[in-house]
Design a protein around this motif. Structure first.
Motif, PDB file in Angstrom:
ATOM      1  N   TYR A   1      46.240  -6.811  32.285  1.00 47.18           N
ATOM      2  CA  TYR A   1      47.408  -5.699  31.946  1.00 47.18           C
ATOM      3  C   TYR A   1      46.246  -5.116  31.004  1.00 47.18           C
ATOM      4  CZ  TYR A   1      50.872  -3.451  28.858  1.00 47.18           C
ATOM      5  OH  TYR A   1      51.339  -2.802  27.830  1.00 47.18           O
ATOM      6  N   ASN A   2      45.331  -3.573  31.992  1.00 45.77           N
ATOM      7  CA  ASN A   2      44.428  -3.182  30.913  1.00 45.77           C
ATOM      8  C   ASN A   2      44.513  -1.236  30.840  1.00 45.77           C
ATOM      9  OD1 ASN A   2      43.137  -5.767  33.225  1.00 45.77           O
ATOM     10  ND2 ASN A   2      42.065  -5.277  31.074  1.00 45.77           N
ATOM     11  N   ASN A   3      43.788  -0.319  30.157  1.00 42.59           N
ATOM     12  CA  ASN A   3      43.594   0.286  30.784  1.00 42.59           C
ATOM     13  C   ASN A   3      41.746   0.947  31.016  1.00 42.59           C
ATOM     14  OD1 ASN A   3      45.735   1.282  29.419  1.00 42.59           O
ATOM     15  ND2 ASN A   3      45.127   1.558  27.528  1.00 42.59           N
ATOM     16  N   PHE A   4      42.066   1.195  32.311  1.00 40.98           N
ATOM     17  CA  PHE A   4      40.766   1.448  32.449  1.00 40.98           C
ATOM     18  C   PHE A   4      41.152   2.385  34.004  1.00 40.98           C
ATOM     19  CE2 PHE A   4      36.865  -0.497  34.188  1.00 40.98           C
ATOM     20  CZ  PHE A   4      35.711   0.798  34.008  1.00 40.98           C
ATOM     21  N   TYR A   5      41.578   4.293  33.406  1.00 35.05           N
ATOM     22  CA  TYR A   5      42.057   5.055  34.149  1.00 35.05           C
ATOM     23  C   TYR A   5      41.191   4.982  35.350  1.00 35.05           C
ATOM     24  CZ  TYR A   5      45.296   5.694  30.723  1.00 35.05           C
ATOM     25  OH  TYR A   5      46.378   5.668  29.869  1.00 35.05           O
ATOM     26  N   GLU A   6      39.827   4.765  35.209  1.00 34.62           N
ATOM     27  CA  GLU A   6      38.189   5.464  36.472  1.00 34.62           C
ATOM     28  C   GLU A   6      39.729   4.402  37.895  1.00 34.62           C
ATOM     29  OE1 GLU A   6      38.279   4.907  33.656  1.00 34.62           O
ATOM     30  OE2 GLU A   6      36.109   6.077  33.263  1.00 34.62           O
ATOM     31  N   LEU A   7      40.072   3.184  37.103  1.00 33.45           N
ATOM     32  CA  LEU A   7      40.453   2.436  38.577  1.00 33.45           C
ATOM     33  C   LEU A   7      42.132   2.687  38.498  1.00 33.45           C
ATOM     34  CD1 LEU A   7      38.315  -0.976  37.170  1.00 33.45           C
ATOM     35  CD2 LEU A   7      38.142   0.413  39.190  1.00 33.45           C
TER      36      LEU A   7
ATOM     37  N   GLU B   1      28.948   7.147  27.592  1.00 33.25           N
ATOM     38  CA  GLU B   1      29.618   8.104  28.624  1.00 33.25           C
ATOM     39  C   GLU B   1      29.525   6.992  29.154  1.00 33.25           C
ATOM     40  OE1 GLU B   1      27.351  12.520  29.348  1.00 33.25           O
ATOM     41  OE2 GLU B   1      27.624  11.015  31.232  1.00 33.25           O
ATOM     42  N   THR B   2      30.446   7.162  30.386  1.00 30.19           N
ATOM     43  CA  THR B   2      31.373   5.726  31.448  1.00 30.19           C
ATOM     44  C   THR B   2      30.377   6.495  32.439  1.00 30.19           C
ATOM     45  OG1 THR B   2      32.974   5.322  30.196  1.00 30.19           O
ATOM     46  CG2 THR B   2      32.724   4.355  32.482  1.00 30.19           C
ATOM     47  N   LEU B   3      30.143   5.682  33.885  1.00 30.47           N
ATOM     48  CA  LEU B   3      30.104   5.055  34.990  1.00 30.47           C
ATOM     49  C   LEU B   3      31.047   6.841  35.632  1.00 30.47           C
ATOM     50  CD1 LEU B   3      28.371   5.104  37.433  1.00 30.47           C
ATOM     51  CD2 LEU B   3      30.491   3.240  37.944  1.00 30.47           C
TER      52      LEU B   3
ATOM     53  N   GLN C   1      37.470  -5.863  36.101  1.00 37.38           N
ATOM     54  CA  GLN C   1      38.598  -4.270  34.795  1.00 37.38           C
ATOM     55  C   GLN C   1      38.500  -4.121  33.010  1.00 37.38           C
ATOM     56  OE1 GLN C   1      38.964  -7.166  36.552  1.00 37.38           O
ATOM     57  NE2 GLN C   1      40.456  -7.805  35.760  1.00 37.38           N
ATOM     58  N   ASN C   2      37.673  -4.916  32.432  1.00 35.72           N
ATOM     59  CA  ASN C   2      37.305  -5.106  31.338  1.00 35.72           C
ATOM     60  C   ASN C   2      35.958  -4.502  30.971  1.00 35.72           C
ATOM     61  OD1 ASN C   2      39.321  -8.183  31.373  1.00 35.72           O
ATOM     62  ND2 ASN C   2      40.032  -7.121  30.083  1.00 35.72           N
ATOM     63  N   GLY C   3      35.676  -3.441  32.081  1.00 32.58           N
ATOM     64  CA  GLY C   3      34.848  -2.806  31.228  1.00 32.58           C
ATOM     65  C   GLY C   3      32.744  -3.470  31.269  1.00 32.58           C
TER      66      GLY C   3
ATOM     67  N   LEU D   1      29.513  -3.657  30.697  1.00 37.18           N
ATOM     68  CA  LEU D   1      28.931  -2.635  29.046  1.00 37.18           C
ATOM     69  C   LEU D   1      29.375  -2.654  29.038  1.00 37.18           C
ATOM     70  CD1 LEU D   1      26.587  -3.626  27.602  1.00 37.18           C
ATOM     71  CD2 LEU D   1      25.775  -1.097  27.975  1.00 37.18           C
ATOM     72  N   ARG D   2      30.284  -2.854  27.274  1.00 40.37           N
ATOM     73  CA  ARG D   2      31.923  -1.986  27.227  1.00 40.37           C
ATOM     74  C   ARG D   2      31.313  -2.430  25.358  1.00 40.37           C
ATOM     75  NH1 ARG D   2      37.211  -3.975  27.336  1.00 40.37           N
ATOM     76  NH2 ARG D   2      37.480  -2.321  25.446  1.00 40.37           N
ATOM     77  N   LEU D   3      32.128  -1.503  24.625  1.00 43.75           N
ATOM     78  CA  LEU D   3      31.967  -1.225  23.652  1.00 43.75           C
ATOM     79  C   LEU D   3      33.155  -2.082  22.875  1.00 43.75           C
ATOM     80  CD1 LEU D   3      29.836   0.530  21.319  1.00 43.75           C
ATOM     81  CD2 LEU D   3      31.961   2.075  21.112  1.00 43.75           C
TER      82      LEU D   3
ATOM     83  N   LYS E   1      38.607   3.707  21.228  1.00 40.40           N
ATOM     84  CA  LYS E   1      37.470   4.090  21.535  1.00 40.40           C
ATOM     85  C   LYS E   1      36.621   2.840  22.109  1.00 40.40           C
ATOM     86  CE  LYS E   1      36.261   6.794  18.610  1.00 40.40           C
ATOM     87  NZ  LYS E   1      35.616   8.165  18.216  1.00 40.40           N
ATOM     88  N   SER E   2      37.101   1.774  22.193  1.00 37.01           N
ATOM     89  CA  SER E   2      35.832   0.716  22.843  1.00 37.01           C
ATOM     90  C   SER E   2      35.777   0.970  24.455  1.00 37.01           C
ATOM     91  CB  SER E   2      37.054  -0.913  22.725  1.00 37.01           C
ATOM     92  OG  SER E   2      36.706  -0.497  21.548  1.00 37.01           O
ATOM     93  N   ILE E   3      35.240   2.513  25.105  1.00 39.54           N
ATOM     94  CA  ILE E   3      34.909   2.360  25.657  1.00 39.54           C
ATOM     95  C   ILE E   3      33.720   1.663  27.182  1.00 39.54           C
ATOM     96  CG2 ILE E   3      32.553   3.426  24.896  1.00 39.54           C
ATOM     97  CD1 ILE E   3      32.546   5.531  27.444  1.00 39.54           C
ATOM     98  N   LYS E   4      34.312   1.443  28.511  1.00 41.41           N
ATOM     99  CA  LYS E   4      34.212   0.553  29.290  1.00 41.41           C
ATOM    100  C   LYS E   4      32.772   0.774  30.256  1.00 41.41           C
ATOM    101  CE  LYS E   4      38.158  -1.824  29.360  1.00 41.41           C
ATOM    102  NZ  LYS E   4      39.508  -1.909  30.377  1.00 41.41           N
ATOM    103  N   SER E   5      32.248   0.223  31.041  1.00 42.75           N
ATOM    104  CA  SER E   5      31.537   0.926  31.771  1.00 42.75           C
ATOM    105  C   SER E   5      30.449   1.521  31.455  1.00 42.75           C
ATOM    106  CB  SER E   5      32.177   0.733  32.933  1.00 42.75           C
ATOM    107  OG  SER E   5      33.058  -0.426  33.026  1.00 42.75           O
TER     108      SER E   5
HETATM  109  N1  MTE Z   1      36.955   2.987  29.124  1.00 36.79           N
HETATM  110  C1  MTE Z   1      36.899   3.776  29.932  1.00 36.79           C
HETATM  111  N2  MTE Z   1      36.380   3.953  30.647  1.00 36.79           N
HETATM  112  N3  MTE Z   1      37.744   3.898  30.733  1.00 36.79           N
HETATM  113  C2  MTE Z   1      39.099   4.067  29.559  1.00 36.79           C
HETATM  114  O1  MTE Z   1      40.205   4.417  30.130  1.00 36.79           O
HETATM  115  N4  MTE Z   1      40.720   2.734  28.185  1.00 36.79           N
HETATM  116  C3  MTE Z   1      40.720   2.252  26.577  1.00 36.79           C
HETATM  117  C4  MTE Z   1      39.086   1.476  26.444  1.00 36.79           C
HETATM  118  N5  MTE Z   1      38.270   2.257  27.023  1.00 36.79           N
HETATM  119  C5  MTE Z   1      39.495   3.512  29.220  1.00 36.79           C
HETATM  120  C6  MTE Z   1      38.412   3.071  28.611  1.00 36.79           C
HETATM  121  C7  MTE Z   1      41.593   1.937  26.287  1.00 36.79           C
HETATM  122  S1  MTE Z   1      43.447   2.872  26.182  1.00 36.79           S
HETATM  123  C8  MTE Z   1      42.309   0.678  25.764  1.00 36.79           C
HETATM  124  S2  MTE Z   1      43.688   0.516  24.987  1.00 36.79           S
HETATM  125  C9  MTE Z   1      40.642  -0.196  26.382  1.00 36.79           C
HETATM  126  O2  MTE Z   1      39.636   0.207  27.134  1.00 36.79           O
HETATM  127  C10 MTE Z   1      41.570  -1.205  26.814  1.00 36.79           C
HETATM  128  O3  MTE Z   1      40.871  -2.668  27.425  1.00 36.79           O
HETATM  129  P1  MTE Z   1      41.139  -3.620  27.899  1.00 36.79           P
HETATM  130  O4  MTE Z   1      41.751  -3.067  29.481  1.00 36.79           O
HETATM  131  O5  MTE Z   1      40.114  -4.740  27.869  1.00 36.79           O
HETATM  132  O6  MTE Z   1      42.309  -4.299  27.181  1.00 36.79           O
END
Ligand code: MTE
Length: 337
Positions: free
Chosen positions: A93-99, A186-188, A236-238, A241-243, A252-256
């Motif tokens: 159950y993730n938010n990662f719009y790149e995917l 910045e993300t990939l 899928q969780n970033g 390396l993620r914040l 705010k917790s930016i992924k990858s």
């Molecule tokens: N980072 C990137 N690069 N792209 C994204 O779409 N979604 C954000 C954040 N980091 C996102 C992102 C949002 S809206 C949330 S709620 C969290 O990642 C979700 O983290 P999770 O999927 O590990 O729970």
């Protein structure tokens, strides 16, 4: 964000994670700390990894991660009395719009993200800029486990055991100049492989960008995560390396992450660029400031369903006020949302 939120007021509060699952896991973790000291070789560390969280499938992970496991400090910060979210929910159950834009897309498309080789650029107002291969980037730091609440702006939440190291440790290393006031991430961008980035007509102007004020980044709770549930981060969780900034909404917790820049001006972030009146720069979890389209007073703790909605009150700063409220002394949090 493009979401549908169920009416929280229609829900009854309950916690659906079985208590015995939570308690047995806590007892296991307590008992395993002594054993950890014995795990000196990467192979032994893998055995630890395999059994630390009983519901988590073992994965070997890259060599740089395996080398960190023997010295990892487990559970430096925890959440008392709240169950850890099952791994299945945290990874499906993730938010990662790149995917992809749906909650199941990031896990379904996880293999589209190629994490090896990976490098991170550090630039802007720093004494030591550079491009680092991921293994060199991670090398100077000890990993810690931090069990944190994660509160999404969409009004759902989880409790996740991350593994990582404080942002402050990196900042000490790269030495921001006196001009640095903010940190920008910045993300990939990979338009060939990442399905969410393939259309040039999408909602998001890639790369995904986030930022923090320098004093927020120096707060001990802000970490870079490279693992969760005792194993390397799933894509899928970033990965890799993620914040993780637990007192702020999840976006705010930016992924990858591929670029970290020290800058003078407040960076323009992705969600601000899409809807500045809905997603501010600060994005501190705040039950008293509603999103224009829904209330933030309550949240659904996952897993949640029709018959066990698992709704609870939202905590100011997501429950981390003692550690972070002073960062915002004198600021109007309705204006700086
Ligand atoms: N980072 C990137 N690069 N792209 C994204 O779409 N979604 C954000 C954040 N980091 C996102 C992102 C949002 S809206 C949330 S709620 C969290 O990642 C979700 O983290 P999770 O999927 O590990 O729970």
């Amino acid at each position: 964000m493009l979401i549908k939120v169920p009416s929280a007021s229609a829900c009854k509060e309950s916690d659906v994670t079985p208590e015995e699952f939570y308690l047995s896991r806590r007892a296991f973790i307590g008992g395993s700390i002594a054993g950890l000291a014995l795990a000196a070789a990467p192979g032994a560390a893998f055995a630890q990894d395999a059994s630390r969280y009983p519901d988590v499938q073992a994965v070997e992970g890259p060599a740089w991660f395996q080398q960190k496991l023997p010295t990892t400090q487990w559970q430096a910060v925890t959440v008392k009395g709240e169950a850890i979210t099952p791994f299945k929910d945290a990874t499906h159950y993730n938010n990662f719009y790149e995917l992809g834009a749906d909650k199941g897309d990031p896990s379904a498309n996880a293999s589209a993200l190629k994490t090896e080789p990976w490098s991170v650029v550090i630039d802007g107002e720093v004494a030591k800029p550079g491009r680092y291969a991921l293994e060199d980037f991670i090398k100077p730091y000890e990993l810690e486990e931090r069990i944190y609440r994660l509160r999404c702006v969409e009004a759902w939440s989880m409790v996740i055991p991350w593994m990582g190291f404080p942002l402050s440790a990196l900042l000490k290393q790269v030495q921001p100049t006196s001009k640095a006031k903010y940190i920008r991430f910045e993300t990939l961008v990979d338009r060939k492989d990442l399905p969410g980035q393939q259309s040039s007509f999408g909602l998001i102007n890639w790369p995904y960008v986030e930022g923090l004020r320098l004093d927020e980044a120096m707060n001990p709770l802000a970490i870079f995560a490279v693992g969760m549930y005792g194993r390397v981060l799933p894509n899928q969780n970033g990965a890799p390396l993620r914040l993780v900034v637990p007192w702020k909404y999840g976006f705010k917790s930016i992924k990858s992450i591929v670029r970290i820049s020290l800058v003078e001006e407040q960076p323009k972030t992705t969600w601000q660029s899409i809807a500045a009146d809905e997603y501010g720069f600060y994005a501190n979890v705040n039950p008293n400031v509603d999103h224009p389209r829904w209330s933030q007073a309550r949240e659904r703790r996952l897993p949640s369903g029709l018959f066990s909605p698992n709704v609870r009150d939202t905590l100011m700063f997501n429950g981390y006020g003692d550690e972070v409220a002073s960062l915002y002394a004198g600021m109007d949090l309705r204006v700086n949302y």
